[in-house]
Design a protein around this motif. Structure first.
Motif, mmCIF file in Angstrom:
data_model
loop_
_atom_site.group_PDB
_atom_site.id
_atom_site.type_symbol
_atom_site.label_atom_id
_atom_site.label_comp_id
_atom_site.label_asym_id
_atom_site.label_seq_id
_atom_site.Cartn_x
_atom_site.Cartn_y
_atom_site.Cartn_z
ATOM 1 N N SER A 75 0.832 -1.197 0.000
ATOM 2 C CA SER A 75 0.000 0.000 0.000
ATOM 3 C C SER A 75 0.874 1.259 0.000
ATOM 4 O O SER A 75 1.845 1.361 0.760
ATOM 5 N N PRO A 76 0.528 2.259 -0.822
ATOM 6 C CA PRO A 76 1.294 3.504 -0.855
ATOM 7 C C PRO A 76 0.819 4.524 0.184
ATOM 8 O O PRO A 76 1.246 5.683 0.162
ATOM 9 N N TYR A 77 -0.035 4.093 1.115
ATOM 10 C CA TYR A 77 -0.679 5.038 2.026
ATOM 11 C C TYR A 77 0.322 5.915 2.786
ATOM 12 O O TYR A 77 0.177 7.143 2.831
ATOM 13 N N TYR B 80 5.387 13.239 -5.762
ATOM 14 C CA TYR B 80 5.963 11.905 -5.674
ATOM 15 C C TYR B 80 7.234 11.805 -6.515
ATOM 16 O O TYR B 80 8.139 11.027 -6.201
ATOM 17 N N LYS B 81 7.304 12.580 -7.575
ATOM 18 C CA LYS B 81 8.443 12.499 -8.491
ATOM 19 C C LYS B 81 9.732 13.006 -7.863
ATOM 20 O O LYS B 81 10.821 12.775 -8.405
ATOM 21 N N ASN B 82 9.626 13.692 -6.737
ATOM 22 C CA ASN B 82 10.820 14.157 -6.015
ATOM 23 C C ASN B 82 11.178 13.245 -4.852
ATOM 24 O O ASN B 82 11.954 13.622 -3.970
ATOM 25 N N MET B 83 10.605 12.042 -4.868
ATOM 26 C CA MET B 83 10.801 11.093 -3.768
ATOM 27 C C MET B 83 11.497 9.842 -4.290
ATOM 28 O O MET B 83 11.211 9.363 -5.388
ATOM 29 N N VAL B 84 12.414 9.300 -3.482
ATOM 30 C CA VAL B 84 13.070 8.036 -3.803
ATOM 31 C C VAL B 84 12.939 7.110 -2.601
ATOM 32 O O VAL B 84 13.046 7.554 -1.455
ATOM 33 N N TYR B 85 12.665 5.839 -2.870
ATOM 34 C CA TYR B 85 12.513 4.851 -1.807
ATOM 35 C C TYR B 85 13.566 3.769 -1.955
ATOM 36 O O TYR B 85 13.772 3.211 -3.042
ATOM 37 N N ILE B 86 14.231 3.440 -0.843
ATOM 38 C CA ILE B 86 15.276 2.423 -0.823
ATOM 39 C C ILE B 86 14.814 1.274 0.068
ATOM 40 O O ILE B 86 14.558 1.457 1.253
ATOM 41 N N GLY B 87 14.702 0.079 -0.518
ATOM 42 C CA GLY B 87 14.252 -1.084 0.227
ATOM 43 C C GLY B 87 14.886 -2.352 -0.294
ATOM 44 O O GLY B 87 15.652 -2.326 -1.265
ATOM 45 N N ASP B 88 14.537 -3.479 0.322
ATOM 46 C CA ASP B 88 15.193 -4.741 -0.030
ATOM 47 C C ASP B 88 14.241 -5.807 -0.558
ATOM 48 O O ASP B 88 14.678 -6.760 -1.200
ATOM 49 N N ASN B 89 12.930 -5.666 -0.295
ATOM 50 C CA ASN B 89 11.990 -6.754 -0.563
ATOM 51 C C ASN B 89 11.238 -6.511 -1.861
ATOM 52 O O ASN B 89 10.259 -5.767 -1.902
ATOM 53 N N GLU C 227 3.624 -0.985 -5.921
ATOM 54 C CA GLU C 227 2.514 -0.038 -5.879
ATOM 55 C C GLU C 227 2.957 1.425 -5.886
ATOM 56 O O GLU C 227 2.125 2.313 -6.111
ATOM 57 N N ILE C 228 4.224 1.682 -5.626
ATOM 58 C CA ILE C 228 4.668 3.081 -5.578
ATOM 59 C C ILE C 228 5.319 3.537 -6.884
ATOM 60 O O ILE C 228 5.342 4.738 -7.173
ATOM 61 N N LYS C 229 5.838 2.616 -7.670
ATOM 62 C CA LYS C 229 6.432 2.995 -8.960
ATOM 63 C C LYS C 229 5.431 3.701 -9.876
ATOM 64 O O LYS C 229 5.779 4.721 -10.485
ATOM 65 N N PRO C 230 4.182 3.216 -9.984
ATOM 66 C CA PRO C 230 3.232 3.898 -10.853
ATOM 67 C C PRO C 230 2.922 5.333 -10.428
ATOM 68 O O PRO C 230 2.433 6.133 -11.238
ATOM 69 N N TYR D 250 7.560 -5.587 -10.459
ATOM 70 C CA TYR D 250 7.990 -5.654 -9.062
ATOM 71 C C TYR D 250 9.405 -5.111 -8.851
ATOM 72 O O TYR D 250 9.831 -4.910 -7.717
ATOM 73 N N LYS D 251 10.121 -4.895 -9.916
ATOM 74 C CA LYS D 251 11.529 -4.523 -9.810
ATOM 75 C C LYS D 251 11.704 -3.039 -9.526
ATOM 76 O O LYS D 251 10.877 -2.209 -9.904
ATOM 77 N N ALA D 252 12.797 -2.701 -8.861
ATOM 78 C CA ALA D 252 13.136 -1.305 -8.618
ATOM 79 C C ALA D 252 13.786 -0.701 -9.860
ATOM 80 O O ALA D 252 14.227 -1.410 -10.766
ATOM 81 N N ASP D 253 13.858 0.620 -9.883
ATOM 82 C CA ASP D 253 14.498 1.308 -11.001
ATOM 83 C C ASP D 253 16.002 1.072 -11.023
ATOM 84 O O ASP D 253 16.631 1.103 -12.092
ATOM 85 N N LEU D 254 16.565 0.828 -9.841
ATOM 86 C CA LEU D 254 18.015 0.666 -9.721
ATOM 87 C C LEU D 254 18.291 -0.366 -8.638
ATOM 88 O O LEU D 254 17.571 -0.433 -7.640
#
Length: 230
Positions: free
Chosen positions: A145-147, A160-169, A176-179, A201-205
Protein backbone atom coordinates in the motif's frame (compact mmCIF):
# COMPACT_ATOMS: atom_id res chain seq x y z
CA UNK A 1 14.63 15.61 -2.82
CA UNK A 2 12.91 13.34 -0.29
CA UNK A 3 14.61 10.07 0.65
CA UNK A 4 12.58 7.24 2.20
CA UNK A 5 14.12 4.06 3.60
CA UNK A 6 12.86 0.63 4.51
CA UNK A 7 14.16 -0.61 7.87
CA UNK A 8 14.77 -4.37 8.08
CA UNK A 9 17.70 -5.58 5.96
CA UNK A 10 18.13 -2.09 4.58
CA UNK A 11 19.53 -0.06 7.48
CA UNK A 12 20.56 -3.01 9.66
CA UNK A 13 20.73 -6.82 9.36
CA UNK A 14 17.41 -8.27 10.48
CA UNK A 15 19.05 -11.56 11.44
CA UNK A 16 20.75 -9.70 14.30
CA UNK A 17 17.32 -8.83 15.70
CA UNK A 18 16.16 -12.43 15.31
CA UNK A 19 19.18 -13.75 17.20
CA UNK A 20 18.79 -11.05 19.86
CA UNK A 21 15.24 -12.26 20.39
CA UNK A 22 16.38 -15.88 20.47
CA UNK A 23 18.83 -15.04 23.24
CA UNK A 24 16.04 -13.50 25.31
CA UNK A 25 13.77 -16.50 24.76
CA UNK A 26 16.62 -18.90 25.60
CA UNK A 27 17.33 -17.06 28.84
CA UNK A 28 13.64 -17.24 29.75
CA UNK A 29 13.53 -20.99 29.07
CA UNK A 30 16.74 -21.53 31.04
CA UNK A 31 15.36 -19.77 34.10
CA UNK A 32 12.00 -21.54 34.12
CA UNK A 33 12.90 -25.02 32.86
CA UNK A 34 16.53 -25.58 33.91
CA UNK A 35 17.60 -25.99 30.29
CA UNK A 36 20.97 -24.63 29.28
CA UNK A 37 20.43 -21.30 27.55
CA UNK A 38 23.17 -21.79 24.96
CA UNK A 39 21.86 -25.26 24.07
CA UNK A 40 18.34 -23.93 23.53
CA UNK A 41 19.68 -20.99 21.51
CA UNK A 42 21.64 -23.33 19.22
CA UNK A 43 18.50 -25.38 18.61
CA UNK A 44 16.57 -22.24 17.69
CA UNK A 45 19.23 -21.10 15.23
CA UNK A 46 19.56 -24.61 13.76
CA UNK A 47 15.80 -24.80 13.23
CA UNK A 48 15.80 -21.34 11.70
CA UNK A 49 18.39 -22.44 9.17
CA UNK A 50 16.55 -25.69 8.39
CA UNK A 51 12.93 -24.59 8.41
CA UNK A 52 12.73 -20.80 8.42
CA UNK A 53 10.73 -18.83 10.98
CA UNK A 54 7.41 -20.63 10.71
CA UNK A 55 6.46 -22.31 14.01
CA UNK A 56 10.09 -22.21 15.14
CA UNK A 57 9.20 -22.07 18.84
CA UNK A 58 6.78 -24.99 18.44
CA UNK A 59 9.50 -27.14 16.85
CA UNK A 60 12.19 -26.24 19.38
CA UNK A 61 9.99 -26.67 22.46
CA UNK A 62 8.96 -30.10 21.18
CA UNK A 63 12.62 -31.09 20.90
CA UNK A 64 13.01 -30.41 24.62
CA UNK A 65 9.67 -32.05 25.52
CA UNK A 66 8.23 -28.87 27.04
CA UNK A 67 5.80 -27.91 24.29
CA UNK A 68 2.47 -26.28 25.07
CA UNK A 69 0.48 -23.64 23.22
CA UNK A 70 0.68 -21.42 26.27
CA UNK A 71 4.47 -21.66 26.35
CA UNK A 72 4.68 -20.93 22.61
CA UNK A 73 2.64 -17.77 23.18
CA UNK A 74 4.94 -16.78 26.04
CA UNK A 75 8.03 -17.30 23.86
CA UNK A 76 6.50 -15.15 21.12
CA UNK A 77 5.75 -12.45 23.71
CA UNK A 78 9.31 -12.53 25.10
CA UNK A 79 10.67 -12.35 21.56
CA UNK A 80 8.50 -9.40 20.57
CA UNK A 81 8.92 -7.41 23.76
CA UNK A 82 12.65 -7.86 24.34
CA UNK A 83 15.04 -4.92 24.09
CA UNK A 84 16.97 -5.63 20.89
CA UNK A 85 20.75 -5.76 20.76
CA UNK A 86 21.12 -4.37 17.23
CA UNK A 87 23.14 -1.66 15.50
CA UNK A 88 22.97 0.28 12.26
CA UNK A 89 25.13 -1.07 9.47
CA UNK A 90 28.31 0.93 8.91
CA UNK A 91 27.28 1.74 5.35
CA UNK A 92 23.88 2.92 6.63
CA UNK A 93 25.56 5.35 9.04
CA UNK A 94 27.71 6.69 6.20
CA UNK A 95 24.69 7.07 3.94
CA UNK A 96 22.61 8.87 6.56
CA UNK A 97 25.49 11.23 7.26
CA UNK A 98 25.80 11.92 3.53
CA UNK A 99 22.09 12.77 3.42
CA UNK A 100 22.04 14.81 6.62
CA UNK A 101 20.81 17.94 4.81
CA UNK A 102 17.85 16.16 3.19
CA UNK A 103 14.48 15.22 4.62
CA UNK A 104 14.50 11.50 5.35
CA UNK A 105 11.74 9.09 6.35
CA UNK A 106 11.26 5.42 7.14
CA UNK A 107 8.33 3.28 6.01
CA UNK A 108 8.43 -0.16 7.64
CA UNK A 109 6.04 -3.09 8.03
CA UNK A 110 5.79 -5.47 10.94
CA UNK A 111 4.37 -5.75 14.44
CA UNK A 112 4.16 -2.19 15.71
CA UNK A 113 5.66 -2.97 19.13
CA UNK A 114 8.54 -4.93 17.59
CA UNK A 115 9.27 -2.21 15.05
CA UNK A 116 9.11 0.51 17.69
CA UNK A 117 11.61 -1.41 19.82
CA UNK A 118 13.95 -1.64 16.83
CA UNK A 119 13.59 2.08 16.13
CA UNK A 120 14.45 2.90 19.75
CA UNK A 121 17.39 0.49 19.88
CA UNK A 122 18.86 1.97 16.70
CA UNK A 123 18.16 5.55 17.87
CA UNK A 124 16.64 6.33 14.49
CA UNK A 125 14.75 9.41 15.64
CA UNK A 126 18.10 11.21 15.50
CA UNK A 127 18.27 10.69 11.73
CA UNK A 128 14.73 10.88 10.37
CA UNK A 129 12.03 13.52 10.12
CA UNK A 130 9.35 10.90 10.74
CA UNK A 131 9.16 7.12 10.97
CA UNK A 132 6.08 5.35 9.65
CA UNK A 133 5.30 1.94 11.13
CA UNK A 134 2.50 0.91 8.79
CA UNK A 135 0.64 -1.28 11.30
CA UNK A 136 -0.12 1.83 13.35
CA UNK A 137 -2.53 2.80 10.58
CA UNK A 138 -4.07 -0.66 10.09
CA UNK A 139 -2.91 -3.81 8.36
CA UNK A 140 -4.54 -2.74 5.09
CA UNK A 141 -1.97 0.08 4.90
CA UNK A 142 1.04 -2.25 5.09
CA UNK A 143 3.22 -2.38 1.99
CA UNK A 144 2.64 -2.61 -0.90
CA UNK A 145 0.00 0.00 0.00
CA UNK A 146 1.29 3.50 -0.86
CA UNK A 147 -0.68 5.04 2.03
CA UNK A 148 2.29 6.09 4.19
CA UNK A 149 4.00 7.55 1.15
CA UNK A 150 0.92 9.70 0.60
CA UNK A 151 1.33 10.99 4.17
CA UNK A 152 4.95 11.91 3.43
CA UNK A 153 3.86 13.68 0.25
CA UNK A 154 1.32 15.66 2.28
CA UNK A 155 3.87 16.65 4.95
CA UNK A 156 6.39 17.73 2.34
CA UNK A 157 3.80 19.44 0.14
CA UNK A 158 5.76 18.01 -2.74
CA UNK A 159 5.48 15.67 -5.70
CA UNK A 160 5.96 11.91 -5.67
CA UNK A 161 8.44 12.50 -8.49
CA UNK A 162 10.82 14.16 -6.01
CA UNK A 163 10.80 11.09 -3.77
CA UNK A 164 13.07 8.04 -3.80
CA UNK A 165 12.51 4.85 -1.81
CA UNK A 166 15.28 2.42 -0.82
CA UNK A 167 14.25 -1.08 0.23
CA UNK A 168 15.19 -4.74 -0.03
CA UNK A 169 11.99 -6.75 -0.56
CA UNK A 170 11.09 -7.01 -4.22
CA UNK A 171 7.85 -8.81 -3.30
CA UNK A 172 6.18 -5.67 -1.93
CA UNK A 173 8.44 -2.63 -1.68
CA UNK A 174 8.13 -1.16 -5.17
CA UNK A 175 5.14 -2.56 -7.07
CA UNK A 176 2.51 -0.04 -5.88
CA UNK A 177 4.67 3.08 -5.58
CA UNK A 178 6.43 3.00 -8.96
CA UNK A 179 3.23 3.90 -10.85
CA UNK A 180 2.96 7.04 -8.69
CA UNK A 181 6.30 8.28 -9.99
CA UNK A 182 8.35 7.49 -6.87
CA UNK A 183 11.86 6.43 -7.88
CA UNK A 184 12.99 3.14 -6.36
CA UNK A 185 16.26 1.52 -5.34
CA UNK A 186 16.62 -2.09 -4.30
CA UNK A 187 19.47 -3.09 -2.03
CA UNK A 188 20.33 -6.75 -2.57
CA UNK A 189 20.93 -7.93 0.96
CA UNK A 190 19.09 -9.92 3.59
CA UNK A 191 16.64 -12.78 3.12
CA UNK A 192 15.24 -11.45 -0.17
CA UNK A 193 18.54 -10.74 -1.89
CA UNK A 194 18.12 -13.56 -4.41
CA UNK A 195 14.47 -12.87 -5.28
CA UNK A 196 13.82 -12.19 -8.97
CA UNK A 197 10.28 -11.24 -9.98
CA UNK A 198 8.65 -9.77 -13.05
CA UNK A 199 9.38 -6.23 -14.24
CA UNK A 200 6.50 -4.55 -12.40
CA UNK A 201 7.99 -5.65 -9.06
CA UNK A 202 11.53 -4.52 -9.81
CA UNK A 203 13.14 -1.30 -8.62
CA UNK A 204 14.50 1.31 -11.00
CA UNK A 205 18.02 0.67 -9.72
CA UNK A 206 19.76 -2.13 -7.81
CA UNK A 207 22.73 -1.78 -5.45
CA UNK A 208 24.66 -4.14 -3.20
CA UNK A 209 25.42 -1.66 -0.43
CA UNK A 210 24.34 1.78 0.74
CA UNK A 211 27.95 2.78 0.12
CA UNK A 212 26.94 3.06 -3.53
CA UNK A 213 24.52 5.90 -2.74
CA UNK A 214 25.73 9.38 -3.69
CA UNK A 215 23.91 12.69 -3.96
CA UNK A 216 24.53 12.75 -7.70
CA UNK A 217 23.19 9.23 -8.11
CA UNK A 218 19.94 10.12 -6.31
CA UNK A 219 19.50 13.37 -8.21
CA UNK A 220 20.14 11.66 -11.53
CA UNK A 221 17.61 8.96 -10.65
CA UNK A 222 14.96 11.51 -9.67
CA UNK A 223 15.56 14.37 -12.06
CA UNK A 224 17.42 12.74 -14.93
CA UNK A 225 21.05 13.08 -15.95
CA UNK A 226 20.65 16.50 -17.54
CA UNK A 227 18.92 18.05 -14.52
CA UNK A 228 20.64 16.30 -11.63
CA UNK A 229 22.11 19.52 -10.25
CA UNK A 230 18.78 21.28 -9.73
Amino acid sequence: MIVVFDLDDTLYEEITFVKSGFYSVSDFISIHYSIDSNTFFRSLTDNLEKFGRGAIFDKTLKEFNIFSKKLVSKCVSVYRLHKPNITLNTDAKQCLKLLQDYNKYIVTDGNKIVQENKVNALQLDDYFKKIYITRRYGIKYAKPSPYCFSLIKKIENNSYKNMVYIGDNENKDFVEIKPLGIRTIRIRQGMFKNTNLTEEYKADLEILSLKEITIDLLKELIYGKENKYR
